[in-house]
Each structure stands twice: as C-alpha cells, then as structure tokens.
Scaffold this motif. Structure first.
Motif, short mmCIF file in Angstrom:
data_model
loop_
_atom_site.label_atom_id
_atom_site.label_comp_id
_atom_site.label_asym_id
_atom_site.label_seq_id
_atom_site.Cartn_x
_atom_site.Cartn_y
_atom_site.Cartn_z
N UNK A 47 0.83 -1.20 0.00
CA UNK A 47 0.00 0.00 0.00
C UNK A 47 0.86 1.26 0.00
N UNK A 48 0.26 2.33 -0.53
CA UNK A 48 0.86 3.66 -0.45
C UNK A 48 0.09 4.44 0.59
N UNK A 49 0.78 4.89 1.64
CA UNK A 49 0.13 5.52 2.79
C UNK A 49 0.68 6.94 2.97
N UNK A 50 -0.22 7.90 3.19
CA UNK A 50 0.22 9.27 3.40
C UNK A 50 0.64 9.50 4.85
N UNK A 51 1.02 10.75 5.17
CA UNK A 51 1.55 11.04 6.50
C UNK A 51 0.50 10.87 7.60
N UNK A 52 -0.79 10.83 7.22
CA UNK A 52 -1.85 10.62 8.20
C UNK A 52 -2.26 9.14 8.30
#
Length: 372
Positions: A47-52
């Motif tokens: 998965x690609x996960x953002x800073x949140x």
C-alpha cells in the motif's frame, strides 16, 4: 510524504473500501477466497500511505502453487490494483508494482494478471496463453446429441452434497495442470467471481461439477470423473438451464472435452487467457512442453535461445522433454517481450525465429475461479 509498505491486519476495511470504490464492486462477495470476513489478507497487499496513515493506492498478489505434469511452478496472481481518484497520476501504482516485481523475482516462476494490455506491458507482462470457448445451441444438442440419453442426470448446488469438497479436490488434482486448492478453501474458491458450482448427479451419485455464471449460460469449468459422460452432461445441462445458447470455456489440453465440443458446437473461438510475466523461462518451458507432449502432442525437435538473459535449450524426442539452462553461441537472443511473445502468443508464427512447428504458443491457462 508517502510510505510504501505491506498492509497491516487493522487496515483490512480500508483496503476493501478502496477496492470497492475504485472498481464499483463488492470484493467481499466477489472474491471470498481473498476478502472473506475471516480472511487476513494483509500479507498480500502493498500500500501507499500518506503522513496521516491513509491508504491512497494498493496492489495485491494472491500466491498460488501450480502443478503442470508433476512440475511445480511457483506463481502469483496480481490484482486489486487500486488508486484513489484523488491520487491518480502521482506514480503510486508504478512504485508498488516495481516493489512487487522485485520481490517476486526470487519467489516465483511466473506471475499472472488480467488487465489492460499496454498498461501492464510497461511492467513486462505479455497478453497470451490459450483458452477455447465453444458455443452450443439448442439445435446442436437436438441434432448432434439426439441419440444420447441424459436420463438420470440432475444438478444440485455442489457444496450442499455430502463429501463434495473432497470430491472436487480429487478431480482438480487429477488434472494434467492445476492450481492448488485446499479442501478447506474450496467453499470460498468455487463460488467466487459471482459464479455457482453445480454438482452433476448421475443416478443419485455425484460424478462431476460445473462452475457457471449467474445467468447460467456460461460454464467456466467442466469437471467430470468419467469423460464418457461429457455428451450426456451437456445435453442435461441445456435442459436444466433452459438457455438457448451456452458458452463452455476449456483449456487446449483437455482433449476429451475439446473432442466432444468440437463435434457438436455451433462455433468456437480461440482466445488469450491472461497476461503473464515469466521469471524462470526454463521451468515454464519444461512444464508446458511436457503438458503438450502428454496431451495434444508435440513434434520432435530442438530449440535454443537466450531469453531475457537466460540461456535455454529444449529438446523433444521419443523419451520426452528435456530442458537445459544453456545455449550454443549461435542461439537467437530475445529480450523479455520477444521471448514471451514467442512462447505465449499466436504471433510466434510471424517472428523471424526458427522453432519446431506447433511448439508455441504454450497452452498456459487459468480456470476462472483460480483468478484474482
């Protein structure tokens, strides 16, 4: 700043929600073998996960073991490629795909997917393989099977029949080529992709099964204990389904089924089966040439090439098939796409490569319920 990593078990719902949103489907009911309520699929998803901590993209690989004439091939079916609409064009899919392909290079012989051709050609996949689809109409049955008696044949939901899981498992493993399906997983596998598994009951005894679509007019898997019962099963199913025309999909190497359908079907087409990314050319060539040798037949001969940097020499003679990881200095040199086009597609006949007639395309095929 994005992080690219494996999903965690507590991200289950978020992964499913993203897939459902991207494809406008319900993945829990579409593919229960991977997304059923009691299945932990976190080890299948990058998965690609953002800073949140929000997931913006994902790519999954469903691991499978494929046996072809006693040759075990390590495979993975790649799917659920999902990018949130607000994150499209940011390169997440490419990063996740490259991560998977780098990892699978050490653990797989071949990777499979079903998707848009040019999109996945960038990642080394080739549209190919072989599947046949026959179209049988009422008139074909009425005239072509007029002397066949289907008395005593009935159909019931397969998994309602006692002992059905063990029966279906035994049929699958008796095939010349099969993806491993554990008995425990069969209830989740056989009714996937909005299909239904029907038991074929002959005089009260379970003798086979059919996997059919929701409309009942396409059979994606035709499995019988006794090949002599193919004709009467087709005739009985036409009556049971009340369809005026049904399609039956079959691998090229199922000789009895192709013989019967070829003698009565109104029409047929030969199609590609999936997209493939071959990692170990020698292993794949050995397995599928052996499959041809034992089923449809293959002429004796020899072929050498350097395929994507891998030297390979294959021979077929009266003793069977041998494949060596070597090639003479004059052997043709093919890049990955050229090598896969040769082995997997009908276009091999147009390529300026000298190979024994009829060797290619290899009969690579995945049954629908084994897809992901």
């Amino acid at each position: 700043m994005f992080k690219y990593r494996m999903a965690t078990p507590n991200e289950r719902d978020e992964c499913i929600d993203l897939a459902n949103y991207a494809f406008h489907l319900n993945f829990e009911t579409l593919m229960p073998k991977a997304y059923g309520k009691n299945v932990d699929f976190s080890a299948m998803h990058k998965v690609a996960v953002d800073e949140k901590g929000r997931i913006h993209a994902q790519v999954a690989v469903f691991p499978e073991t494929l046996t072809v004439c006693d040759h075990m091939l390590r495979t993975g079916y790649l799917g659920t490629v999902s990018v949130h609409p607000r994150a499209r064009g940011e390169g997440h899919m490419k990063i996740l795909m490259d991560m998977w392909l780098k990892e699978l290079r050490d653990t797989c012989d071949i990777i499979v997917l079903n998707g848009q051709r040019q999109r996945y050609e960038y990642f080394g996949f080739t549209l190919g393989g072989v599947k046949l689809k026959y179209f049988v109409e009422e008139a074909n049955v009425r005239h072509g099977l007029q002397h066949v008696s289907d008395t005593g044949i009935s159909f019931r939901p397969l998994l309602e029949i006692e002992g059905a899981e063990s029966f279906a498992h035994a049929i699958n493993t008796s095939r010349f080529a099969y993806v491993e399906r554990t008995i425990q997983q069969l209830p989740l596998i056989l009714n996937g992709l909005h299909q239904q598994a029907l038991g074929v009951v002959n005089q009260g005894k379970l003798t086979g099964y059919l996997i059919v679509n929701g409309a009942g007019d396409e059979i994606s898997e035709f499995a019988l204990e006794n090949a002599d019962h193919i004709s009467l099963t087709i005739k009985a199913y036409m009556g049971y389904s009340r369809a005026k025309r049904i399609a039956i999909v079959t691998p090229e190497y199922d000789v009895p089924l192709n013989n019967t359908l070829g003698s009565i079907a109104e029409d047929y087409v030969i199609e590609t089966s999936d997209m493939y990314h071959i990692i170990d050319f020698a292993n794949v060539l050995k397995a599928y040439l052996t499959l041809q040798y034992k089923t449809t037949g293959v002429i004796e001969g020899e072929f050498s090439a350097v395929m994507d940097g891998q030297p390979v020499t294959a021979r077929v003679d009266a003793g069977g098939v041998t494949v060596e990881r070597s090639a003479p200095p004059h052997a043709v040199v093919l890049n990955k796409q050229q090598a896969q086009a040769l082995l997997l597609t009908q276009h091999s006949r147009y390529m300026p490569v000298s190979a024994p007639a009829g060797w290619f395309p290899l009969p690579v095929f995945w049954y629908k319920v084994d897809k992901f």
